[in-house]
Enzyme design. Structure first.
Site, PDB file in Angstrom:
ATOM      1  N   CYS A  34      -2.220 139.842  66.386  1.00 48.41           N
ATOM      2  CA  CYS A  34      -1.944 138.414  66.544  1.00 48.41           C
ATOM      3  C   CYS A  34      -0.623 138.058  65.856  1.00 48.41           C
ATOM      4  CB  CYS A  34      -3.028 137.501  65.974  1.00 48.41           C
ATOM      5  SG  CYS A  34      -4.648 137.802  66.664  1.00 48.41           S
TER       6      CYS A  34
ATOM      7  N   ARG B 162       2.711 142.030  68.749  1.00 44.29           N
ATOM      8  CA  ARG B 162       1.541 142.041  67.858  1.00 44.29           C
ATOM      9  C   ARG B 162       0.235 141.771  68.596  1.00 44.29           C
ATOM     10  NH1 ARG B 162       3.072 141.423  62.485  1.00 44.29           N
ATOM     11  NH2 ARG B 162       0.954 140.808  61.998  1.00 44.29           N
TER      12      ARG B 162
ATOM     13  N   TRP C 297      -4.422 139.067  69.805  1.00 43.24           N
ATOM     14  CA  TRP C 297      -5.050 140.359  70.068  1.00 43.24           C
ATOM     15  C   TRP C 297      -6.521 140.125  69.756  1.00 43.24           C
ATOM     16  CZ3 TRP C 297      -7.892 144.031  67.341  1.00 43.24           C
ATOM     17  CH2 TRP C 297      -8.015 145.279  67.962  1.00 43.24           C
TER      18      TRP C 297
ATOM     19  N   ASN D 263      -4.563 134.479  62.240  1.00 46.38           N
ATOM     20  CA  ASN D 263      -4.508 135.929  62.392  1.00 46.38           C
ATOM     21  C   ASN D 263      -5.418 136.523  61.329  1.00 46.38           C
ATOM     22  OD1 ASN D 263      -3.812 138.630  62.608  1.00 46.38           O
ATOM     23  ND2 ASN D 263      -1.873 138.391  61.539  1.00 46.38           N
ATOM     24  N   GLY D 264      -6.366 137.377  61.737  1.00 43.91           N
ATOM     25  CA  GLY D 264      -7.285 137.972  60.766  1.00 43.91           C
ATOM     26  C   GLY D 264      -8.718 137.849  61.245  1.00 43.91           C
TER      27      GLY D 264
ATOM     28  N   GLU E 291       1.107 164.206  66.970  1.00 54.38           N
ATOM     29  CA  GLU E 291       1.911 163.013  67.246  1.00 54.38           C
ATOM     30  C   GLU E 291       2.303 162.943  68.735  1.00 54.38           C
ATOM     31  OE1 GLU E 291       2.459 160.347  65.937  1.00 54.38           O
ATOM     32  OE2 GLU E 291       4.317 159.547  66.742  1.00 54.38           O
TER      33      GLU E 291
ATOM     34  N   LYS F 267       1.316 159.896  71.204  1.00 56.32           N
ATOM     35  CA  LYS F 267       2.326 159.144  71.939  1.00 56.32           C
ATOM     36  C   LYS F 267       1.960 159.069  73.419  1.00 56.32           C
ATOM     37  CE  LYS F 267       3.898 157.470  69.648  1.00 56.32           C
ATOM     38  NZ  LYS F 267       3.858 157.497  68.214  1.00 56.32           N
TER      39      LYS F 267
ATOM     40  N   GLU G 103      -1.361 156.862  74.088  1.00 51.66           N
ATOM     41  CA  GLU G 103      -1.330 155.415  73.863  1.00 51.66           C
ATOM     42  C   GLU G 103      -0.472 154.675  74.882  1.00 51.66           C
ATOM     43  OE1 GLU G 103       0.314 153.898  70.146  1.00 51.66           O
ATOM     44  OE2 GLU G 103       1.650 155.599  69.995  1.00 51.66           O
TER      45      GLU G 103
ATOM     46  N   HIS H 198     -10.816 178.779  69.665  1.00 49.46           N
ATOM     47  CA  HIS H 198     -12.137 178.414  69.152  1.00 49.46           C
ATOM     48  C   HIS H 198     -12.784 177.286  69.959  1.00 49.46           C
ATOM     49  CE1 HIS H 198     -11.577 181.068  65.737  1.00 49.46           C
ATOM     50  NE2 HIS H 198     -10.339 180.611  65.689  1.00 49.46           N
TER      51      HIS H 198
ATOM     52  N   LYS I 269       0.822 146.166  67.672  1.00 46.90           N
ATOM     53  CA  LYS I 269       1.715 146.930  66.810  1.00 46.90           C
ATOM     54  C   LYS I 269       1.151 147.132  65.420  1.00 46.90           C
ATOM     55  CE  LYS I 269       5.533 148.918  65.615  1.00 46.90           C
ATOM     56  NZ  LYS I 269       5.612 150.336  66.048  1.00 46.90           N
TER      57      LYS I 269
HETATM   58  O1  M6R Z   1       2.252 150.145  60.455  1.00 45.50           O
HETATM   59  P1  M6R Z   1       1.544 151.448  60.218  1.00 45.50           P
HETATM   60  O2  M6R Z   1       2.468 152.600  60.109  1.00 45.50           O
HETATM   61  O3  M6R Z   1       0.613 151.376  59.040  1.00 45.50           O
HETATM   62  O4  M6R Z   1       0.667 151.651  61.500  1.00 45.50           O
HETATM   63  C1  M6R Z   1      -0.214 152.725  61.613  1.00 45.50           C
HETATM   64  C2  M6R Z   1      -0.684 152.918  63.028  1.00 45.50           C
HETATM   65  O5  M6R Z   1      -1.352 151.771  63.479  1.00 45.50           O
HETATM   66  C3  M6R Z   1       0.463 153.230  63.979  1.00 45.50           C
HETATM   67  O6  M6R Z   1       1.182 154.344  63.565  1.00 45.50           O
HETATM   68  C4  M6R Z   1      -0.079 153.480  65.401  1.00 45.50           C
HETATM   69  O7  M6R Z   1      -0.845 154.633  65.430  1.00 45.50           O
HETATM   70  C5  M6R Z   1       1.074 153.547  66.413  1.00 45.50           C
HETATM   71  N1  M6R Z   1       0.772 152.756  67.560  1.00 45.50           N
HETATM   72  C6  M6R Z   1       1.342 154.915  66.889  1.00 45.50           C
HETATM   73  O8  M6R Z   1       2.382 154.956  67.807  1.00 45.50           O
END
Ligand code: M6R
Length: 614
Positions: free
Chosen positions: A2, A27, A75, A101-102, A487, A491, A494, A510, A609
């Site tokens: 949010c 956000r 969100w 927000n929260g 990673e 990527k 997501e 395994h 984000k």
């Molecule tokens: O702001 P942060 O680095 O604490 O965020 C952590 C994760 O939410 C963030 O890395 C998320 O996994 C990304 N969308 C990955 O691309």
């Protein structure tokens, strides 16, 4: 999660709020809404499911005048994303409007009490409960809006950043925060509110960072009045934000993600600036040096983070154990915070976070501090909650990262961890001077090598178009490149919604090997490493089962090149620095697969984000 924005001043609020929402849309983008007080002090709320552009269409032809307003991009947590659940929410009499927000954890208890008092609810949200409670308290105790917000928040459990305005009260905007970010922008005769600085920087660079459980009254012609929930007056100096508009615009790129991928050599320069002396081949990391005794005495280092930042933390373990010989444990923050971990005084906790606002990382940090750990933060956003809660730390200085998929945040986090490990290892004498100088020299050359990888952009795009058919992907790596495999898989999933898993290459036998057939793309991240020969055997095993091999190898590679269907060659470097190079083709691969599938890479479905709720 949010985005909230607010304005009170001499300009028309609506254009400022809409522009602010667009900047904060990363956000959350389930719905958007705005509340405005016009010249007659009438309070109007307009809201709409979907993106900010839907809200703009909805507002066409309506009264959007007024020099005070609040706005929200959502969100969804409580209640599905629809018009009714969108913020702002009105109170029962429609005299008060609130954005939030929260999560209000005890909202059901409060709701039951309010229902007994005759209140009814239109939405399924926790936020509507909050605005109704403020109205109830205000009436019952005959309070000003400011005092009613304070009194209400005293019995609220949970996290919030809120903005509140009231019909017939056009000179006052009230805001408060606890556990969710909120910044006040201070201009000449005007004030701004933002979940971060992006909606504010066009108008002022002077900001106030509110602390938890603080409530601010922004009143025309007055200085901001800040009270704690317990009515204690608080004075905050304004801080200067260093962001520029250019930093938060796409700059000719089709997506923020692509811009941020290509910004990585610049962000690494910023990250190393003033810390790595390229002539002397020395690193000066004052945060570490000022607390070197803590590191010298530490029996253990704990790293906690989420998502991409956790992957950077895994690389941190390899680095610190190799160069400093201090045992390191890495754990996702959501597990760490709830399992009563053993933390001894003298332990060092390194929370890693791009946003500095991730709820689980923040809570894990608070827990470790309570148990006596020394907290050394690695954050990108200056003044963020995590950055402010640490004993010391190093900013990554990646610049604003707006694409939901983290890219430059990762490479700068790894760079900070490299600089930390080299600094501590040199001080502890667990790393020879010769090796130190060799790695530092390589680090000074890393940006030109990153630039060299960018020349493969077209090749990677062409390769990506072959794999849009895939429903699954496997990523394999070893050592420093095992977290890179994780990673790469994150990527891809997501932003393209293709299922992907990362494994340590030798674990394939395994179980995961059962998945391999002629349909399965397997990305093998294997630059010249000490375990290279072992990975060659893994690649043979994949080949024997007809898997499609995409290999990330060091330039001049012979063995794997012969077997792979596609080979991306990266420049040679020190093994511990290879993640800074190998991750880049993986970022580009996922970007192009996703865009070729028509996905919205900057705002992937269901994601936001910064995860400021549990
Ligand atoms: O702001 P942060 O680095 O604490 O965020 C952590 C994760 O939410 C963030 O890395 C998320 O996994 C990304 N969308 C990955 O691309």
């Amino acid at each position: 999660m949010c985005g909230i924005v607010g304005y009170i001043g001499y300009r028309e609020a609506y254009p400022i709020l809409i522009k602010g929402l667009k900047r904060l849309e990363y956000r959350g983008y389930d719905s958007a809404g705005v509340a405005l007080l016009n010249k007659d002090s009438n309070l109007s709320v307009y809201k709409s499911k979907g993106k900010v552009k839907n809200l703009e269409q909805y507002c066409e032809g309506k009264d959007i005048s007024g020099t005070i307003g609040i706005a929200h991009t959502r969100w969804a947590t409580h209640g599905e994303p629809n018009d009714v659940n969108a913020h702002p929410h009105y109170s029962q009499t429609e005299n008060i409007a609130l954005i939030h927000n929260g999560i209000i954890e005890n909202y059901l208890t409060i709701k039951k009490l309010l229902i007994k008092e005759g209140y009814s609810f239109k939405s399924e949200t926790d936020t509507e409960v909050l605005v109704q409670a403020i109205e109830y308290i205000k009436k019952r105790y005959n309070l000003s809006l400011f005092d009613a917000v304070k009194r209400t928040l005293r019995f609220v459990i949970g996290a919030y950043a809120i903005g509140v305005i009231e019909r017939n009260n056009p000179d006052v905007l009230v805001a408060a925060r606890k556990g969710s970010p909120l910044i006040v922008g201070v201009g000449e005769g005007e004030f701004f509110l933002g979940s971060d600085a992006t909606p504010i920087i066009e108008y002022t660079s002077e900001v106030i960072y509110l602390n938890d459980e603080e409530v601010v009254k922004l009143e025309r012609g007055h200085q901001p009045l800040i009270h704690t929930l317990k009515d204690i007056d608080v004075q905050h100096e304004t801080s200067k934000i260093m962001l520029t508009l250019e930093d938060i615009e796409k700059g000719g790129y089709p997506h923020f993600m692509l811009k941020e991928i290509f910004e990585q050599s610049k962000s690494l320069t910023m990250c190393m600036n003033g810390r790595l002396n390229t002539e002397l081949k020395e690193i000066k990391l004052s945060g570490v040096i000022n607390h070197i005794d803590k590191f010298k005495k530490a029996k253990r280092i704990l790293i906690t983070a989420c998502g991409t930042s956790w992957h950077a933390g895994l690389i941190g373990k390899y680095l610190i154990e190799e160069f400093c010989r201090i045992p390191v444990e890495v754990e996702v923050a959501s597990e760490f915070r709830y399992r009563n971990p053993v933390i001894n005084p003298g332990d060092i906790l390194i929370p890693i976070s791009q946003s500095g606002e991730t709820a689980d990382t923040l809570a894990a940090m608070d827990l470790a501090r309570e148990k006596g750990a020394f907290i050394y933060g690695v954050c990108n956003v200056v003044g963020s909650s995590i950055a402010r809660g640490t004993d010391s730390g190093t900013y990554t200085h990646a610049g604003p990262e707006i694409g939901v998929a983290s890219t430059k945040a990762f490479t700068t986090q790894v760079t900070v961890l490299i600089m930390m490990a080299l600094t501590i290892g040199r001080e502890l004498k667990t790393l020879s001077e010769q090796r130190y100088k060799k790695i530092v020299t390589e680090l000074t050359n890393i940006n030109s090598k990153i630039e060299e990888i960018f020349t493969l952009n077209q090749e990677i795009e062409t390769m990506a178009s072959v794999f849009t058919y895939a429903r699954n992907f496997m990523y394999l790596g070893r050592g420093y490149n095992y977290p890179v495999a994780l990673e790469g898989a994150l990527k891809l999933k997501e932003i393209s919604y293709i299922h992907a898993e990362g494994y340590p290459a030798a674990e394939m036998k395994h179980g995961p090997i059962a998945l391999i057939d002629e349909e399965m793309p397997v990305v093998v991240v294997t630059p010249k490493l000490r375990t290279y020969d072992k990975v060659v055997s893994n690649v043979q095993e994949i080949k024997a089962r007809k898997g499609k091999i995409i290999a990330i190898v060091t330039k001049g590679d012979v063995d794997i090149k012969k077997m792979a269907d596609f080979c991306i060659e990266i420049p040679d470097t020190e093994e511990c620095l290879t993640p800074l190079l190998t991750v880049i083709p993986l970022q580009l691969l996922s970007y192009y697969v996703a865009t070729k599938k028509g996905r919205n890479v900057d705002q992937p479905r269901n994601l936001a984000k910064s995860v400021t709720v549990e």
